[in-house]
Write a protein that holds these residues in place. Structure first.
Motif, PDB file in Angstrom:
ATOM      1  N   GLU A  48       1.027  -1.096  -0.074  1.00 19.81           N
ATOM      2  CA  GLU A  48      -0.033   0.134   0.070  1.00 19.81           C
ATOM      3  C   GLU A  48       0.785   1.082   0.026  1.00 19.81           C
ATOM      4  O   GLU A  48       1.800   1.240  -0.747  1.00 19.81           O
ATOM      5  CB  GLU A  48      -1.051  -0.143   0.995  1.00 19.81           C
ATOM      6  N   PHE A  49       0.737   2.139   0.981  1.00 21.06           N
ATOM      7  CA  PHE A  49       1.459   3.499   0.904  1.00 21.06           C
ATOM      8  C   PHE A  49       3.008   2.870   1.545  1.00 21.06           C
ATOM      9  O   PHE A  49       3.045   2.342   2.584  1.00 21.06           O
ATOM     10  CB  PHE A  49       0.828   4.617   1.723  1.00 21.06           C
ATOM     11  N   VAL A  50       3.986   3.581   0.597  1.00 23.34           N
ATOM     12  CA  VAL A  50       5.388   3.328   1.393  1.00 23.34           C
ATOM     13  C   VAL A  50       6.304   4.615   1.307  1.00 23.34           C
ATOM     14  O   VAL A  50       5.604   5.327   0.368  1.00 23.34           O
ATOM     15  CB  VAL A  50       6.019   2.292   0.515  1.00 23.34           C
ATOM     16  N   MET A  90       9.743   4.154  -1.997  1.00 21.62           N
ATOM     17  CA  MET A  90       9.300   3.904  -3.359  1.00 21.62           C
ATOM     18  C   MET A  90      10.595   3.557  -4.356  1.00 21.62           C
ATOM     19  O   MET A  90      10.627   2.620  -4.991  1.00 21.62           O
ATOM     20  CB  MET A  90       8.408   4.580  -3.792  1.00 21.62           C
ATOM     21  N   ASP A  91      11.502   4.538  -4.320  1.00 18.79           N
ATOM     22  CA  ASP A  91      12.752   4.315  -4.741  1.00 18.79           C
ATOM     23  C   ASP A  91      13.566   3.272  -4.856  1.00 18.79           C
ATOM     24  O   ASP A  91      13.928   2.604  -5.592  1.00 18.79           O
ATOM     25  CB  ASP A  91      13.382   5.799  -4.881  1.00 18.79           C
ATOM     26  N   GLU A  92      13.626   2.832  -3.386  1.00  8.85           N
ATOM     27  CA  GLU A  92      14.208   1.477  -3.259  1.00  8.85           C
ATOM     28  C   GLU A  92      13.547   0.358  -3.700  1.00  8.85           C
ATOM     29  O   GLU A  92      14.139  -0.565  -4.242  1.00  8.85           O
ATOM     30  CB  GLU A  92      14.547   1.560  -1.801  1.00  8.85           C
ATOM     31  N   VAL A 146       8.908  -5.465 -12.195  1.00  7.21           N
ATOM     32  CA  VAL A 146       7.644  -4.943 -12.647  1.00  7.21           C
ATOM     33  C   VAL A 146       7.066  -4.142 -11.688  1.00  7.21           C
ATOM     34  O   VAL A 146       6.932  -4.604 -10.600  1.00  7.21           O
ATOM     35  CB  VAL A 146       7.118  -5.997 -13.651  1.00  7.21           C
ATOM     36  N   MET A 147       6.278  -3.175 -12.117  1.00  9.46           N
ATOM     37  CA  MET A 147       5.536  -2.449 -11.175  1.00  9.46           C
ATOM     38  C   MET A 147       4.029  -2.292 -11.538  1.00  9.46           C
ATOM     39  O   MET A 147       3.730  -2.059 -12.963  1.00  9.46           O
ATOM     40  CB  MET A 147       5.889  -1.093 -11.020  1.00  9.46           C
ATOM     41  N   SER A 165       4.555   6.902 -13.300  1.00  6.71           N
ATOM     42  CA  SER A 165       4.901   6.656 -14.706  1.00  6.71           C
ATOM     43  C   SER A 165       6.464   6.916 -15.008  1.00  6.71           C
ATOM     44  O   SER A 165       7.228   6.082 -15.495  1.00  6.71           O
ATOM     45  CB  SER A 165       4.091   6.748 -15.747  1.00  6.71           C
ATOM     46  N   SER A 166       6.671   8.251 -14.680  1.00  5.45           N
ATOM     47  CA  SER A 166       8.040   8.757 -14.747  1.00  5.45           C
ATOM     48  C   SER A 166       9.102   8.166 -14.095  1.00  5.45           C
ATOM     49  O   SER A 166      10.283   7.760 -14.446  1.00  5.45           O
ATOM     50  CB  SER A 166       7.886  10.304 -14.568  1.00  5.45           C
ATOM     51  N   GLU A 167       8.692   7.927 -12.687  1.00  5.76           N
ATOM     52  CA  GLU A 167       9.587   7.174 -11.773  1.00  5.76           C
ATOM     53  C   GLU A 167       9.990   5.635 -12.336  1.00  5.76           C
ATOM     54  O   GLU A 167      11.162   5.613 -12.009  1.00  5.76           O
ATOM     55  CB  GLU A 167       9.092   7.303 -10.401  1.00  5.76           C
TER      56      GLU A 167
END
Length: 116
Positions: A10-12, A15-17, A24-25, A34-36
């Protein structure tokens, strides 16, 4: 089984890690997500898109092969398992992300604006 590799969040705050270690996301096609994902060469499985910008993002990402549009959780799960079971398909998706992203887009826009 590939299914053991699927972990929903859920919320984290990291996210970058998570993106760095993911194959895949699964996401909606919001601009930031999408950009990240594209910065990380991370293919996307898009489960939904809000009409307007997200729908246009989804169409672009699917058209370029950087994402697959799965119309719901069950189809997304089948799609993920299929991708994880095919190294060739995963390489193809990652290459499509690299081709679709525009890492210098901000500079290109600024250069264009200066010519006006």
């Amino acid at each position: 089984s590939s299914e053991a590799l699927i972990k929903p969040y859920e919320f984290v705050n990291n996210m970058d890690e998570l993106m760095e270690v993911s194959d895949v996301m699964v996401t909606k096609s919001g601009g930031m997500s999408s950009s990240e994902a594209m910065v990380k060469d991370l293919p996307m499985i898009i489960t939904s898109a809000i009409p307007g910008q997200e729908a246009r993002n989804c169409r672009y990402l699917v058209k370029t092969g950087a994402a697959i549009h799965a119309g719901g959780a069950k189809k997304a799960k089948r799609t993920i398992v299929g991708i994880l079971d095919s190294e060739e398909r995963m390489r193809e998706l990652k290459e499509n992300v690299r081709k679709a992203k525009k890492p210098n887009s901000s500079f290109d826009i600024a250069r264009f604006a200066l010519t006006l």
